[in-house]
Design a protein around this motif. Sequence first.
Motif, short mmCIF file in Angstrom:
data_model
loop_
_atom_site.label_atom_id
_atom_site.label_comp_id
_atom_site.label_asym_id
_atom_site.label_seq_id
_atom_site.Cartn_x
_atom_site.Cartn_y
_atom_site.Cartn_z
N VAL A 159 -39.20 -34.50 83.17
CA VAL A 159 -39.35 -35.40 82.03
C VAL A 159 -40.81 -35.65 81.69
O VAL A 159 -41.65 -35.78 82.58
N SER A 160 -41.13 -35.70 80.39
CA SER A 160 -42.50 -36.08 80.04
C SER A 160 -42.58 -37.52 79.55
O SER A 160 -43.54 -38.22 79.83
N ARG A 161 -41.57 -37.99 78.80
CA ARG A 161 -41.58 -39.38 78.33
C ARG A 161 -40.17 -39.92 78.30
O ARG A 161 -39.24 -39.23 77.89
N GLU A 162 -40.01 -41.20 78.70
CA GLU A 162 -38.68 -41.81 78.74
C GLU A 162 -38.59 -42.97 77.76
O GLU A 162 -39.50 -43.79 77.68
N TYR B 5 -35.82 -46.09 75.94
CA TYR B 5 -34.55 -46.82 75.99
C TYR B 5 -34.00 -46.84 74.57
O TYR B 5 -34.75 -47.08 73.62
N THR C 108 -40.26 -47.87 74.28
CA THR C 108 -40.95 -46.78 74.99
C THR C 108 -40.90 -47.04 76.49
O THR C 108 -41.26 -46.19 77.28
N GLY D 288 -38.73 -46.82 78.73
CA GLY D 288 -37.43 -46.30 79.16
C GLY D 288 -37.38 -46.14 80.66
O GLY D 288 -38.39 -46.15 81.33
N GLY D 289 -36.15 -46.01 81.17
CA GLY D 289 -35.99 -45.76 82.60
C GLY D 289 -35.94 -47.04 83.40
O GLY D 289 -35.21 -47.12 84.37
N ASN E 190 -30.38 -44.86 78.70
CA ASN E 190 -31.59 -45.28 79.39
C ASN E 190 -31.72 -44.52 80.71
O ASN E 190 -31.05 -44.87 81.67
N PRO E 191 -32.52 -43.49 80.75
CA PRO E 191 -33.47 -43.08 79.72
C PRO E 191 -32.95 -42.00 78.78
O PRO E 191 -32.14 -41.17 79.15
N ALA F 182 -34.84 -39.04 77.13
CA ALA F 182 -36.13 -38.49 77.56
C ALA F 182 -36.52 -37.22 76.82
O ALA F 182 -35.66 -36.39 76.49
#
Length: 383
Positions: free
Chosen positions: A96-99, A101, A120, A122-123, A192-193, A195
């Motif tokens: 993953v690069s970005r997570e 919600y 932003t 997330g996770g 959530n997430p 991604a």
Amino acid sequence: MKTHEYQAREVMSRYGVPFGEARVAETATEAEAAARELGGDVVVKAQVHTGGRGKAGGVKLPHTPEEAGQFAAQLLGSTIKGFPVQKVLVAEAVPVSREFYVGVLIDRGPTKSITVMASTMGGVDIEETAKTAPEKIVRIVAHPLMGMGDYQARDLSLALGLSREESRAFTRVVRSLYECFIENDCTLLEINPLAFAEDGRLLALDSKMVIDDNALFRRPAMLALRDVGQEEPVEVEAQDAGVIYVKMDGNIGCVVNGAGLAMATMDLIQLHGGEPANFLDFGGGPSVEKVRASLRLILQDPKVKAILVNIFGGITRCDVVAQALLEALTDDDIGVPIVARLVGTNAADARQMLARTQVQLATNISEAAELVVSLAAGNGGKQ
Ligand code: GDP
Ligand code: MN
């Protein structure tokens, strides 16, 4: 009604929400085979009706298919936050690069409308973000009749700082979720997430779906997803009996007709220094059996030290309640004192029926509350 992650992903995928490959497994052997079949890295996730599985040890990252089998063996038959694990999901592990919600829900606040929330952050726990960094959560509110506009979904992506390309993928997911929410009478849909994978794909790595209980009569496909094994046995029993029961932490059991009166009863108990063991509303005009079922529900809680029966008889007949108490006293093992306040339809008959029993009759609600609080504290009584 809550559902499992694997069920939510199946439903959401039909609306176009993108997920990686995954298999459900009920045994370690199946989990190992699934991991082998998927190839590459996988995650093994306990399927339980609760979030926060990651922190509670319910999400594992095995290095080999054998290890996937071993993790599944550990999880299956165990409990995560009190919920029994009967299935695991073996899913493609995505670098993953970005997570993010993203959730769709009904806002009970001022807008009273279907709202899409995104962040932003997330996770991690979204409730925590809402408390500590509320500005990190962005929202759009759907129009009750017009629904959600595409422009609103684009606004949301913009507020999250997504590029034009990313925004297109994100907007599609929001649209899919909204459609899924409406068509299935959901009260909550959550990813959530959500991604961005290192290869640029946007993927849902977790999924949560809650269906409005009051809509289940017209959503048989959703009702079929119910897993009673994840629900509190006593609450399942209450549902089957048609009684609304919510367990609380105190020691005074409450048997009441009507939700408003049940709330007032709990307040009065607290006003007199006691703690209610439950909220219970058996509704209007119950049968003897329904009142007895209510008593049985309450007595399952070992903390209960006294019971307060508070009836305002309209369509509910006090003599029916009295009959239920008489039968329960004869047939069931009621080891705690009972205080009853019975007014309204057939109250005089009811009081006569209970006159020479261990049930202590109170003439008004304050007296009843005071008496039951003192009995629960172990201070004498008629018994
Ligand atoms: P929850 O704790 O019950 O919400 O369970 P999740 O399914 O969200 O898993 C917990 C965490 O594990 C997620 O927030 C992710 O950070 C991580 N996770 C789950 N699946 C994957 C995956 O495929 N790849 C990566 N990198 N992380 C994952
Ligand atoms: Mn999650």
